[in-house]
Design a protein around this motif. Structure first.
Motif, short mmCIF file in Angstrom:
data_model
loop_
_atom_site.label_atom_id
_atom_site.label_comp_id
_atom_site.label_asym_id
_atom_site.label_seq_id
_atom_site.Cartn_x
_atom_site.Cartn_y
_atom_site.Cartn_z
N THR A 182 0.88 -1.40 0.25
CA THR A 182 0.06 0.01 -0.38
C THR A 182 0.64 1.55 -0.06
OG1 THR A 182 -0.05 -0.40 2.23
CG2 THR A 182 -1.74 -1.61 1.78
N SER A 183 0.59 2.38 -0.86
CA SER A 183 1.47 3.64 -0.64
C SER A 183 1.41 4.32 0.74
CB SER A 183 0.58 4.40 -1.90
OG SER A 183 -0.31 5.18 -1.49
N GLY A 184 0.64 3.64 2.01
CA GLY A 184 1.35 4.03 3.47
C GLY A 184 1.11 5.45 2.83
N THR A 185 -0.41 5.61 2.74
CA THR A 185 -1.10 7.10 3.14
C THR A 185 -1.26 7.93 4.21
OG1 THR A 185 -2.42 7.42 0.26
CG2 THR A 185 -3.05 9.38 1.96
N THR A 186 -2.23 6.57 5.00
CA THR A 186 -2.17 6.60 5.91
C THR A 186 -1.41 5.81 7.00
OG1 THR A 186 -3.84 5.34 6.00
CG2 THR A 186 -5.06 7.45 5.49
N VAL A 321 -14.48 7.92 -16.75
CA VAL A 321 -15.27 6.49 -15.98
C VAL A 321 -14.60 6.79 -14.62
CG1 VAL A 321 -16.48 4.54 -16.14
CG2 VAL A 321 -15.30 5.24 -18.68
N HIS A 322 -15.62 6.98 -13.69
CA HIS A 322 -15.13 7.12 -12.39
C HIS A 322 -15.01 5.08 -11.61
CE1 HIS A 322 -15.38 9.30 -8.56
NE2 HIS A 322 -14.14 8.67 -8.43
N ALA A 323 -13.15 4.90 -11.00
CA ALA A 323 -13.62 4.33 -11.26
C ALA A 323 -13.04 4.44 -9.37
CB ALA A 323 -12.79 2.93 -11.65
N TRP A 324 -12.96 2.78 -8.41
CA TRP A 324 -12.93 3.05 -7.16
C TRP A 324 -12.22 1.80 -6.45
CZ3 TRP A 324 -13.79 -0.47 -3.68
CH2 TRP A 324 -13.37 -0.40 -2.05
N MET A 326 -8.68 -0.14 -4.35
CA MET A 326 -7.60 -0.29 -3.35
C MET A 326 -6.79 -1.61 -3.92
SD MET A 326 -9.56 -0.12 0.18
CE MET A 326 -8.49 0.32 1.13
N THR A 327 -5.39 -1.10 -3.14
CA THR A 327 -4.31 -1.96 -3.76
C THR A 327 -4.74 -3.41 -3.09
OG1 THR A 327 -2.31 0.17 -2.78
CG2 THR A 327 -1.86 -2.13 -2.46
N GLU A 328 -5.14 -2.90 -1.74
CA GLU A 328 -5.81 -4.87 -1.36
C GLU A 328 -7.11 -5.89 -2.25
OE1 GLU A 328 -5.85 -2.04 -0.06
OE2 GLU A 328 -4.94 -1.81 2.17
N THR A 356 -20.49 9.80 -8.68
CA THR A 356 -20.17 8.49 -7.40
C THR A 356 -19.39 8.02 -8.40
OG1 THR A 356 -21.91 7.06 -8.84
CG2 THR A 356 -22.65 9.03 -7.36
N GLN A 357 -18.89 6.55 -7.12
CA GLN A 357 -17.78 5.55 -7.14
C GLN A 357 -18.25 4.58 -8.71
OE1 GLN A 357 -17.40 7.70 -4.55
NE2 GLN A 357 -15.16 8.65 -5.73
N GLY A 358 -19.46 4.65 -8.70
CA GLY A 358 -20.13 3.21 -9.13
C GLY A 358 -21.42 2.22 -8.81
N GLY A 416 -11.76 1.32 5.24
CA GLY A 416 -11.19 2.39 6.05
C GLY A 416 -11.43 3.56 5.58
N ASP A 417 -12.78 3.25 3.97
CA ASP A 417 -13.33 4.67 3.59
C ASP A 417 -14.56 4.31 4.44
OD1 ASP A 417 -11.17 5.40 2.13
OD2 ASP A 417 -11.94 3.51 0.08
N VAL A 418 -15.70 5.98 4.54
CA VAL A 418 -17.15 5.85 4.87
C VAL A 418 -17.64 6.35 3.21
CG1 VAL A 418 -18.18 7.02 5.81
CG2 VAL A 418 -15.73 7.15 6.80
N ASP A 431 -15.39 9.58 2.34
CA ASP A 431 -14.47 9.85 2.91
C ASP A 431 -13.37 9.02 3.13
OD1 ASP A 431 -11.95 12.22 3.27
OD2 ASP A 431 -13.82 13.06 4.63
N ARG A 432 -12.13 9.19 3.58
CA ARG A 432 -11.93 8.04 4.23
C ARG A 432 -11.57 8.10 6.33
NH1 ARG A 432 -5.89 6.50 2.04
NH2 ARG A 432 -5.88 6.56 -0.01
N LEU A 433 -11.44 7.50 6.81
CA LEU A 433 -11.78 7.25 8.27
C LEU A 433 -10.93 8.25 8.90
CD1 LEU A 433 -12.58 4.02 9.88
CD2 LEU A 433 -14.66 6.07 9.71
N GLY A 522 1.07 10.33 -6.62
CA GLY A 522 -0.06 10.98 -6.53
C GLY A 522 -1.54 11.68 -6.19
N LYS A 523 -1.74 11.34 -4.76
CA LYS A 523 -3.01 12.02 -4.00
C LYS A 523 -2.73 12.84 -3.13
CE LYS A 523 -4.15 7.01 -3.66
NZ LYS A 523 -5.09 5.88 -3.50
N PHE A 524 -2.95 13.49 -2.81
CA PHE A 524 -3.19 15.04 -2.15
C PHE A 524 -2.46 14.44 -0.53
CE2 PHE A 524 -7.09 17.56 -3.79
CZ PHE A 524 -5.47 18.12 -4.53
#
Ligand code: ADP
Length: 544
Positions: A182-186, A321-324, A326-328, A356-358, A416-418, A431-433, A522-524
């Motif tokens: 995982t990219s370790g964002t959190t 095309v919006h997609a959601w 995770m590494t997992e 929406t994420q679809g 970990g996503d709400v 959001d992310r939790l 490339g994420k905030f």
């Protein structure tokens, strides 16, 4: 009674055998790090994959040993992507944008045996090689010759030792084939190990017409790096479907991407919103200058896609095309597709739905769980933690078989996503939790505020973060990057948001920045913003 169907293992060689038989003449184009565009085809790639797999076997690596990569998106990377698993080994992609300490940690944790690296990234390697377990290092030089640094071998010479007609290893479909952290964002990066079976099912599932929907008539360009979660499965799906493949190398600025898209006739590309925001800006600056393929689709995900971006690309005849994912999850979890009745909606509603994420992808099960552990109905209102399961979802982290924080007792993965789920099944990531803003016991979602801000004509980018507040616990702070040449004030932005959000959601303050700091994917990087502005509201009083 027993089912009488053959138990043919779902493995990458099963895909490759078909690719080389049916699609040998289909182009595989790469732009090398020096900018030169080189053309080959799937036939060449498959022969080289057989050679490399054979050479890896001859090198005496034990089954399941890790073959790490430190490379941009190009043909040699593609070869390792397939050859390592086809030899019964595990391809482990390393992200060259990570800090050397992090790379040393990840390579050691994964026990990477062999590394294949771009010549241009040898400096990155030098910063952590002494702390990494690589027994051998192969350098991809793209035709360059000359001396190599000590302890390095030439990739071409290594590959030449293998036979182009060597058979693939007979591998179990449950055997490990790939690995990614995982990219370790959190937090600290955690390793996910993919099986052959997960790769094959993921390639099939994303090929469905209402998923990403690959076709043998597509020319596919993964802008998402191959070191980031299997490039969202694009290399595997392109091989399975016989798509032409365009690998853009390290230059990912808007003009370089548009050049390739135009000359190669790309019909399907994928990447994170920040990349496409740049491309959109370039298109807006000179409408009609670029001759892009008719029906061009961009799969965009990794972080939320602002509605303004979907509208913006529509003006150029390009479909977002919006997609959601995770590494997992190997990684695709949901993709937008219009259900029956979509055409009858008004324009506002259509765009709101496309943002929406679809819909949950095939083979992915989803549920929402609230703080009290209750499973919520899909009513579009109840916000809860999104939990998933499925044959492409990880059931553990490498080296952490017991992880009660990430997995529920009844076997679901906690994203970990709400999120909310509408009765029709449209997923909306709130959001992310860890990024939610807890103001006076209520939750404020940062993503909605960001997307609204990015719809303002003077705003290029916006990130909203939680800042500790003496009275409310936390309050939102908006970090805004104005568009080049545009002027905008905090009061204007506040008024702009006030039309859409309740008063208590409005950011207490706006700071104007030149750029939002980004993670290696490339994420905030909200962690950095939270740390930087931690004291912004200290001593603040008053109601929001
Ligand atoms: P990291 O968690 O380190 O960023 P990943 O690349 O696996 O690693 O990111 C997965 C996360 O990215 C998801 O849990 C989600 O928070 C976010 N994400 C991915 N796609 C989207 C999307 N389309 N909209 C909103 N968030 C997204």
């Amino acid at each position: 009674m027993r089912a009488t169907i053959m138990d043919e293992p779902l493995t990458l060689p099963l895909i490759l055998e078909r690719t080389e038989r049916l699609f040998a003449d289909v182009p595989v184009v790469e732009r090398r790090p020096d900018g030169a565009v080189h053309r080959a085809d799937w036939g060449t790639v498959c022969r080289r994959v057989r050679r490399l797999a054979d050479a890896l076997r001859r090198a005496g690596l034990a089954p399941g040993a890790r073959v790490a990569t430190l490379m941009w998106n190009h043909r040699a990377h593609l070869e390792v992507y397939f050859a390592a698993p086809a030899a019964g080994l595990v391809v482990h992609t390393l992200n060259p944008r990570l800090h050397p300490d992090e790379l040393a940690y990840i390579a050691t944790h994964a026990d990477d045996h062999l590394l294949v690296v771009d010549e241009g990234l040898l400096e990155v390697l030098a910063a952590f090689r002494a702390r990494a377990p690589f027994r051998r290092v192969l350098v991809v030089r793209h035709g360059a010759t000359g001396a190599l640094p000590a302890g390095c071998e030439d990739y071409e010479a290594f590959l030449a030792a293998g036979a182009a007609d060597a058979p693939f290893a007979a591998v179990d479909e449950r055997a490990p084939a790939g690995m990614c952290y995982t990219s370790g964002t959190t937090g600290r990066p955690k390793g996910v190990v993919y099986s052959h079976r997960a790769y094959v099912l993921h390639a099939l599932m994303t090929s469905l017409p209402d998923s990403i929907g690959y076709s043998l008539r597509d020319t596919v360009m993964p802008v998402v790096p191959m070191f980031h979660v299997n490039a969202w499965g694009m290399p595997h799906a392109a091989a399975l479907n016989g798509c032409a493949l365009v690998l853009p190398g390290p230059r990912l600025d808007a003009e370089s991407l548009l050049d390739l898209m135009e000359t190669e006739g790309v019909t399907l590309a994928a990447g994170v919103p920040t990349v496409w925001l740049g491309v959109l800006r370039a298109l807006d600056a000179a409408p009609g200058r670029r001759r892009l393929a008719e029906g061009l689709r961009l799969v965009v995900g990794g972080s939320a896609v602002p509605e303004a971006m979907i509208r913006g690309f529509d003006r150029h005849g390009v479909t977002v095309v919006h997609a959601w994912g995770m590494t997992e999850m190997t990684p695709i979890g949901s993709v937008f597709a219009p259900k029956r009745g979509f055409a009858g909606l008004d324009e506002e509603a259509r765009y709101a739905l496309r943002a929406t994420q679809g819909l949950p992808a095939a083979l992915v099960r989803m549920r929402l769980v609230d703080d009290g552990g209750r499973v919520l109905p899909w009513d579009g209102r109840g916000r809860g933690e999104l939990q998933v399961r499925g044959p492409c979802v990880t059931g553990a982290y490498h080296g952490h078989p017991e992880d009660a924080e990430s997995f529920t007792a009844d076997g679901w993965f906690r994203t970990g996503d709400v999120a909310t789920l509408s009765p029709e099944g449209y997923l909306r990531i709130v959001d992310r939790l860890k990024d939610l803003i807890k103001s006076g016991g209520e939750w404020i979602g940062s993503v909605d505020l960001e997307n609204a801000l990015m719809a303002h004509p003077a705003v290029a980018e916006a990130a909203v973060v939680a800042v500790p507040h003496p009275r409310w616990g936390e309050r939102p702070l908006a970090c805004v990057v104005p568009r080049a040449g545009a002027r905008v004030t905090a009061a204007e932005l506040r008024d702009f948001l006030a039309r859409r959000f309740p008063k208590w959601w409005l950011p207490d303050d706006f700071v104007f920045l030149e750029a939002i700091p980004r993670t290696a994917t490339g994420k905030f990087m909200k962690r950095a913003l939270r740390a930087r502005f931690r004291d912004r509201f200290r001593g603040a009083e008053g109601a929001p």
